[in-house]
Design an enzyme around this catalytic site. Structure first.
Site, short mmCIF file in Angstrom:
data_model
loop_
_atom_site.label_atom_id
_atom_site.label_comp_id
_atom_site.label_asym_id
_atom_site.label_seq_id
_atom_site.Cartn_x
_atom_site.Cartn_y
_atom_site.Cartn_z
N CYS A 264 27.38 71.82 55.77
CA CYS A 264 27.54 70.45 56.29
C CYS A 264 26.52 70.12 57.37
O CYS A 264 26.17 68.95 57.58
CB CYS A 264 28.93 70.28 56.92
N HIS B 82 35.75 68.83 50.35
CA HIS B 82 34.51 68.63 49.60
C HIS B 82 34.35 69.76 48.57
O HIS B 82 34.86 70.87 48.77
CB HIS B 82 33.30 68.69 50.54
N1 GLY Z 1 34.77 66.28 60.17
C1 GLY Z 1 33.92 66.22 59.04
C2 GLY Z 1 34.41 65.24 58.07
O1 GLY Z 1 35.60 65.14 57.94
O2 GLY Z 1 33.69 64.51 57.44
#
Ligand code: GLY
Length: 256
Positions: free
Chosen positions: A251, A164
Site C-alpha cells: 500500500c 483489498h
Molecule cells: N486505511 C487505508 C484504507 O482503508 O484505505
C-alpha cells in the site's frame, strides 16, 4: 525489473486514517515516520529510484499511494477510490505520474466506477482485479477496457472477506504466489506455486517483490522462512503503525 518507486510521506492526520481494527490503537506518528524512512531505505537498496512526495494533511490515508493508480510498463491508470474520504487523492498524483508517462499512456477510472490499486495484482502482462468493497463492477469494467487498449489482459476476482485483493494474495515472480485465507483454494490461482500463509500470520501475506528481493513485514517468521526457502533475498522492515490502518508494504508505494 522496477526502476522507479513513488511514495508519499504520512501527515500528522495519519492517526485519523480509516481502520477496520480500532482495537490495535492509533498509530504513533513519530514511529510511523521512522518506519517510512526505513521503508524508503529498503526500496533504495533494491536499486530503484524513489520519488518522495510531500504529506497531504487533508487526506489521512494518502501515504497509501498504491490505491491512487496502477502503473504498468505500457500505461498508467489513475484510480477513483471507493472510500469517500480518499476520492480526491488520485487527482493529486497526476502531475507526478506525468513525469513518467505521456498523456496518451494515461487512462482514468471515472464515476460511477470505483477502483483502488490495492485491488490490482500484476502477473507479467496479466492483471487480476479484486471486486471488493472499494472496487465496483463498473470500475473493474473500465479498468479491463483501459488495460486491453494497451495490450494487457485482465481478470476479475470477487473478494469475500478482505479489504483489498493484495491484503491476501501477492505475486513474488518466478510463478510464486503468497496466498492466505480465501485465496488458498481459489481456482484463479491454481497454476501458481503457492506459499501458504497461516491464518496467524495473515497480515504477512502482503509482501513486495522488488528486483529479486522480497520485502517482508517484521513479525511474520513463517512467511519470512518460506520466502527465504524459495530462494529470495529478504529484507525485513517494520510496518506496525500502518497495520493499525489496514495498510501493508504494498500500500505504501507505486512500483514500476
Ligand atoms: N486505511 C487505508 C484504507 O482503508 O484505505
Amino acid at each position: 525489473m522496477f526502476k522507479n518507486v513513488i511514495v508519499r510521506r504520512p501527515g500528522k492526520s495519519l492517526i485519523e486514517g480509516i481502520t477496520s481494527a480500532p482495537e490495535l490503537g492509533k498509530p504513533d506518528y513519530e514511529l510511523a515516520l521512522k518506519q517510512h524512512d526505513d521503508y524508503i531505505k529498503a526500496l533504495e537498496s533494491c536499486g530503484v529510484e524513489v520519488t518522495v512526495l510531500e504529506s497531504l494533511e487533508e487526506y489521512p490515508d494518502s501515504c497509501f499511494v498504491e490505491d491512487t493508480a496502477v502503473l504498468t510498463p505500457r500505461c498508467a491508470i489513475i484510480s477513483n477510490p471507493g472510500a469517500d474520504t480518499r476520492r480526491g487523492e488520485s487527482a493529486l498524483m497526476v502531475d507526478t505520474i506525468k513525469k513518467f508517462y505521456t498523456d496518451e499512456q494515461i487512462e482514468y477510472i471515472k464515476s460511477p466506477g470505483t477502483m483502488e490499486g490495492g485491488d490490482v495484482m500484476m502477473v507479467g502482462d496479466h492483471f487480476y482485479i479484486g471486486l471488493s468493497a472499494r472496487t465496483n463492477e463498473e470500475g473493474c469494467r473500465q479498468f479491463k477496457e483501459a488495460l486491453e487498449k494497451h495490450g494487457h489482459t485482465c481478470s476479475v476476482v470477487p473478494l469475500e472477506k478482505v479489504l483489498h485483493l493484495k491484503t491476501g494474495v501477492n505475486y513474488i515472480e518466478n510463478n510464486n504466489m503468497l496466498v492466505s485465507g480465501e485465496f488458498i483454494e481459489k481456482e484463479d490461482f491454481k497454476s501458481f506455486s503457492k506459499l501458504i500463509v497461516p491464518e496467524s500470520e495473515a497480515y504477512g501475506a502482503n509482501c513486495i517483490w522488488v528486483n529479486d528481493t522480497v520485502i517482508v513485514p517484521l513479525g511474520y517468521p513463517v512467511v519470512e522462512k518460506s520466502i527465504r526457502e524459495a530462494g529470495y533475498n529478504v529484507i525485513v522492515t517494520d510496518t506496525s503503525e500502518y497495520r493499525k490502518l489496514d495498510g501493508g508494504l504494498s500500500c505504501l508505494s507505486l512500483r514500476f
